[in-house]
Design a protein around this motif. Structure first.
Motif, PDB file in Angstrom:
ATOM      1  N   PHE A 142      68.091  35.444  42.628  1.00 45.44           N
ATOM      2  CA  PHE A 142      67.889  35.715  44.050  1.00 45.44           C
ATOM      3  C   PHE A 142      67.296  37.093  44.304  1.00 45.44           C
ATOM      4  CE2 PHE A 142      71.473  32.508  44.771  1.00 45.44           C
ATOM      5  CZ  PHE A 142      70.564  31.480  44.952  1.00 45.44           C
ATOM      6  N   PHE A 143      67.098  37.861  43.249  1.00 49.94           N
ATOM      7  CA  PHE A 143      66.354  39.106  43.392  1.00 49.94           C
ATOM      8  C   PHE A 143      64.875  38.827  43.639  1.00 49.94           C
ATOM      9  CE2 PHE A 143      63.937  42.688  41.628  1.00 49.94           C
ATOM     10  CZ  PHE A 143      64.502  43.747  42.328  1.00 49.94           C
ATOM     11  N   PHE A 144      64.420  37.671  43.159  1.00 50.44           N
ATOM     12  CA  PHE A 144      63.009  37.319  43.280  1.00 50.44           C
ATOM     13  C   PHE A 144      62.745  36.245  44.333  1.00 50.44           C
ATOM     14  CE2 PHE A 144      63.687  38.724  38.893  1.00 50.44           C
ATOM     15  CZ  PHE A 144      62.740  39.736  38.792  1.00 50.44           C
ATOM     16  N   MET A 145      63.787  35.668  44.922  1.00 52.84           N
ATOM     17  CA  MET A 145      63.586  34.605  45.904  1.00 52.84           C
ATOM     18  C   MET A 145      64.566  34.769  47.054  1.00 52.84           C
ATOM     19  SD  MET A 145      65.204  31.463  43.634  1.00 52.84           S
ATOM     20  CE  MET A 145      64.949  30.248  44.909  1.00 52.84           C
ATOM     21  N   ASP A 146      64.188  34.207  48.192  1.00 48.61           N
ATOM     22  CA  ASP A 146      65.023  34.283  49.389  1.00 48.61           C
ATOM     23  C   ASP A 146      66.213  33.344  49.230  1.00 48.61           C
ATOM     24  OD1 ASP A 146      66.112  34.589  51.851  1.00 48.61           O
ATOM     25  OD2 ASP A 146      64.439  33.721  52.975  1.00 48.61           O
ATOM     26  N   SER A 147      67.417  33.909  49.258  1.00 46.33           N
ATOM     27  CA  SER A 147      68.617  33.106  49.020  1.00 46.33           C
ATOM     28  C   SER A 147      69.130  32.407  50.265  1.00 46.33           C
ATOM     29  CB  SER A 147      69.730  33.998  48.455  1.00 46.33           C
ATOM     30  OG  SER A 147      70.058  35.031  49.376  1.00 46.33           O
ATOM     31  N   SER A 148      68.539  32.685  51.428  1.00 47.93           N
ATOM     32  CA  SER A 148      69.057  32.126  52.678  1.00 47.93           C
ATOM     33  C   SER A 148      68.370  30.832  53.091  1.00 47.93           C
ATOM     34  CB  SER A 148      68.913  33.158  53.803  1.00 47.93           C
ATOM     35  OG  SER A 148      67.551  33.502  54.003  1.00 47.93           O
ATOM     36  N   THR A 149      67.542  30.260  52.230  1.00 47.83           N
ATOM     37  CA  THR A 149      66.853  29.014  52.562  1.00 47.83           C
ATOM     38  C   THR A 149      67.640  27.821  52.022  1.00 47.83           C
ATOM     39  OG1 THR A 149      65.536  29.039  50.529  1.00 47.83           O
ATOM     40  CG2 THR A 149      64.650  30.222  52.438  1.00 47.83           C
ATOM     41  N   TRP A 150      67.315  26.647  52.544  1.00 51.14           N
ATOM     42  CA  TRP A 150      67.971  25.432  52.074  1.00 51.14           C
ATOM     43  C   TRP A 150      67.587  25.125  50.629  1.00 51.14           C
ATOM     44  CZ3 TRP A 150      72.058  23.212  53.948  1.00 51.14           C
ATOM     45  CH2 TRP A 150      72.364  23.341  55.304  1.00 51.14           C
ATOM     46  N   THR A 151      66.384  25.492  50.240  1.00 50.22           N
ATOM     47  CA  THR A 151      65.973  25.283  48.848  1.00 50.22           C
ATOM     48  C   THR A 151      66.834  26.106  47.900  1.00 50.22           C
ATOM     49  OG1 THR A 151      63.694  24.873  49.552  1.00 50.22           O
ATOM     50  CG2 THR A 151      64.053  25.430  47.236  1.00 50.22           C
ATOM     51  N   SER A 152      67.067  27.358  48.271  1.00 50.02           N
ATOM     52  CA  SER A 152      67.926  28.209  47.447  1.00 50.02           C
ATOM     53  C   SER A 152      69.360  27.692  47.433  1.00 50.02           C
ATOM     54  CB  SER A 152      67.893  29.644  47.974  1.00 50.02           C
ATOM     55  OG  SER A 152      66.596  30.189  47.884  1.00 50.02           O
ATOM     56  N   ALA A 153      69.820  27.178  48.574  1.00 55.01           N
ATOM     57  CA  ALA A 153      71.174  26.633  48.635  1.00 55.01           C
ATOM     58  C   ALA A 153      71.317  25.433  47.700  1.00 55.01           C
ATOM     59  CB  ALA A 153      71.512  26.234  50.069  1.00 55.01           C
ATOM     60  N   LEU A 154      70.324  24.549  47.734  1.00 56.11           N
ATOM     61  CA  LEU A 154      70.357  23.392  46.838  1.00 56.11           C
ATOM     62  C   LEU A 154      70.343  23.830  45.384  1.00 56.11           C
ATOM     63  CD1 LEU A 154      70.253  20.311  46.498  1.00 56.11           C
ATOM     64  CD2 LEU A 154      67.753  20.460  46.624  1.00 56.11           C
ATOM     65  N   PHE A 155      69.538  24.833  45.088  1.00 56.79           N
ATOM     66  CA  PHE A 155      69.481  25.357  43.722  1.00 56.79           C
ATOM     67  C   PHE A 155      70.819  25.968  43.321  1.00 56.79           C
ATOM     68  CE2 PHE A 155      68.699  28.817  40.740  1.00 56.79           C
ATOM     69  CZ  PHE A 155      67.998  28.157  39.743  1.00 56.79           C
ATOM     70  N   PHE A 156      71.454  26.696  44.236  1.00 55.06           N
ATOM     71  CA  PHE A 156      72.745  27.330  43.956  1.00 55.06           C
ATOM     72  C   PHE A 156      73.797  26.290  43.602  1.00 55.06           C
ATOM     73  CE2 PHE A 156      76.929  28.625  45.442  1.00 55.06           C
ATOM     74  CZ  PHE A 156      77.097  29.875  44.876  1.00 55.06           C
ATOM     75  N   TYR A 157      73.912  25.257  44.428  1.00 53.15           N
ATOM     76  CA  TYR A 157      74.946  24.250  44.194  1.00 53.15           C
ATOM     77  C   TYR A 157      74.649  23.425  42.941  1.00 53.15           C
ATOM     78  CZ  TYR A 157      76.373  25.434  48.941  1.00 53.15           C
ATOM     79  OH  TYR A 157      76.787  26.107  50.062  1.00 53.15           O
ATOM     80  N   MET A 158      73.389  23.101  42.721  1.00 47.61           N
ATOM     81  CA  MET A 158      73.041  22.324  41.532  1.00 47.61           C
ATOM     82  C   MET A 158      73.268  23.141  40.263  1.00 47.61           C
ATOM     83  SD  MET A 158      69.624  20.170  42.624  1.00 47.61           S
ATOM     84  CE  MET A 158      69.544  19.508  40.964  1.00 47.61           C
ATOM     85  N   MET A 159      72.884  24.408  40.286  1.00 47.74           N
ATOM     86  CA  MET A 159      73.077  25.256  39.112  1.00 47.74           C
ATOM     87  C   MET A 159      74.561  25.440  38.810  1.00 47.74           C
ATOM     88  SD  MET A 159      71.714  26.999  36.676  1.00 47.74           S
ATOM     89  CE  MET A 159      70.001  27.194  37.175  1.00 47.74           C
ATOM     90  N   THR A 160      75.367  25.624  39.859  1.00 47.64           N
ATOM     91  CA  THR A 160      76.806  25.765  39.655  1.00 47.64           C
ATOM     92  C   THR A 160      77.399  24.504  39.045  1.00 47.64           C
ATOM     93  OG1 THR A 160      76.946  27.270  41.557  1.00 47.64           O
ATOM     94  CG2 THR A 160      78.998  26.262  40.793  1.00 47.64           C
ATOM     95  N   ALA A 161      76.975  23.340  39.553  1.00 46.56           N
ATOM     96  CA  ALA A 161      77.491  22.074  39.029  1.00 46.56           C
ATOM     97  C   ALA A 161      77.034  21.833  37.598  1.00 46.56           C
ATOM     98  CB  ALA A 161      77.043  20.924  39.933  1.00 46.56           C
ATOM     99  N   VAL A 162      75.775  22.118  37.325  1.00 49.76           N
ATOM    100  CA  VAL A 162      75.242  21.877  35.979  1.00 49.76           C
ATOM    101  C   VAL A 162      75.926  22.775  34.960  1.00 49.76           C
ATOM    102  CG1 VAL A 162      73.191  22.124  34.534  1.00 49.76           C
ATOM    103  CG2 VAL A 162      73.020  20.988  36.751  1.00 49.76           C
ATOM    104  N   LEU A 163      76.036  24.058  35.275  1.00 51.75           N
ATOM    105  CA  LEU A 163      76.685  24.975  34.335  1.00 51.75           C
ATOM    106  C   LEU A 163      78.174  24.667  34.198  1.00 51.75           C
ATOM    107  CD1 LEU A 163      74.994  28.372  35.294  1.00 51.75           C
ATOM    108  CD2 LEU A 163      74.523  26.916  33.326  1.00 51.75           C
ATOM    109  N   GLY A 164      78.809  24.328  35.323  1.00 48.63           N
ATOM    110  CA  GLY A 164      80.236  24.045  35.269  1.00 48.63           C
ATOM    111  C   GLY A 164      80.558  22.793  34.487  1.00 48.63           C
ATOM    112  N   LEU A 165      79.845  21.707  34.794  1.00 48.78           N
ATOM    113  CA  LEU A 165      80.130  20.427  34.147  1.00 48.78           C
ATOM    114  C   LEU A 165      79.452  20.283  32.790  1.00 48.78           C
ATOM    115  CD1 LEU A 165      79.799  18.074  37.259  1.00 48.78           C
ATOM    116  CD2 LEU A 165      81.883  19.028  36.261  1.00 48.78           C
ATOM    117  N   GLY A 166      78.340  20.985  32.609  1.00 49.30           N
ATOM    118  CA  GLY A 166      77.585  20.811  31.372  1.00 49.30           C
ATOM    119  C   GLY A 166      77.896  21.811  30.282  1.00 49.30           C
TER     120      GLY A 166
END
Length: 248
Positions: free
Chosen positions: A51-75
């Protein structure tokens, strides 16, 4: 630096405890704490870099945040924990929580306290929408949350320190993840959390992070995390005061 130093000390103690277990079979709760701490730190580093290189307040960033958390957590982190405890983490957690009726009663009581705290926060937050002037949060209101924390820990220390150990780890994970959501303004809760938690800040809180509640949790939990065997309810003498160090 103090936070990083403390975190390094805790991780060092947990790793040494894991490596010195006889026969490689340690307490699953210890491994649960170790994996959770490592996961939270790595997630914070990854999201801070991205998020240093991208805007974290967009829906795209939100989707990326939740998907990354799920992938790292479950995977990654869940399989790592499964490897350490030799059992699926979800099955272990369910069996752990259902071992006795006392644990169910404690969970019900803690859920009631958590809902009460949420109601207090929402009530104060609603005042900002109805009043033109920002309401002042009194010291009494802040101490109310300290009272809830003590009311949470005392029954756990008396009745079931193992359940308190695991519950505190889960609570830490929730607090840190919510702070990530608030700090990075992750939709849809990021801005709402900013507005609600800002009400409870005072002159002692500074910087972009709100860590007071996390510090309170760590201060009360570190004795049972670092010295779980010495915090057993069956101990007698001066050692019985050790688990209450954080509360006192």
């Amino acid at each position: 630096l103090i936070v990083l130093g403390g975190l390094s000390f805790v991780l060092n103690q947990l790793i040494k405890r894991s490596l010195t277990v006889v026969g490689g079979r340690g307490d699953p709760a210890d491994y649960f704490l170790l994996v959770t701490l490592v996961a939270l730190v790595l997630l914070g580093i990854i999201f801070s870099a991205l998020f240093f290189f991208m805007d974290s307040s967009t829906w795209t960033s939100a989707l990326f945040f939740y998907m990354m958390t799920a992938v790292l957590g479950l995977g990654i982190f869940a399989p790592w924990l499964q490897y350490l405890i030799k059992r699926h983490p979800l099955f272990w957690l369910v069996d752990f929580l259902l071992q006795s009726n006392t644990r169910l009663y404690l969970l019900g009581f803690w859920t009631f306290l958590a809902l009460t705290a949420c109601v207090v926060v929402l009530c104060h937050g609603s005042k900002t929408t109805t009043d033109s002037k920002k309401p002042e949060i009194s010291t009494v209101t802040r101490k109310y949350f300290h009272f809830l924390a003590v009311a949470t820990y005392i029954p756990g220390l008396i009745c079931d320190t193992q359940l308190l150990f695991v519950s505190a780890v889960v609570c830490l994970a929730v607090f840190v993840l919510l702070e990530y959501v608030r700090y990075f303004r992750i939709k849809p809760l990021g801005q709402t959390l900013r507005n609600l938690l800002t009400l409870f800040l005072d002159e002692r809180d500074s910087g972009p992070l709100i860590l007071t509640h996390i510090y309170l949790l760590l201060g009360m939990s570190l004795p049972i995390w670092l010295f779980p065997r010495l915090c057993a309810p069956s101990l007698s003498g001066p050692a019985t005061l050790l688990p209450y160090c954080g509360v006192l």
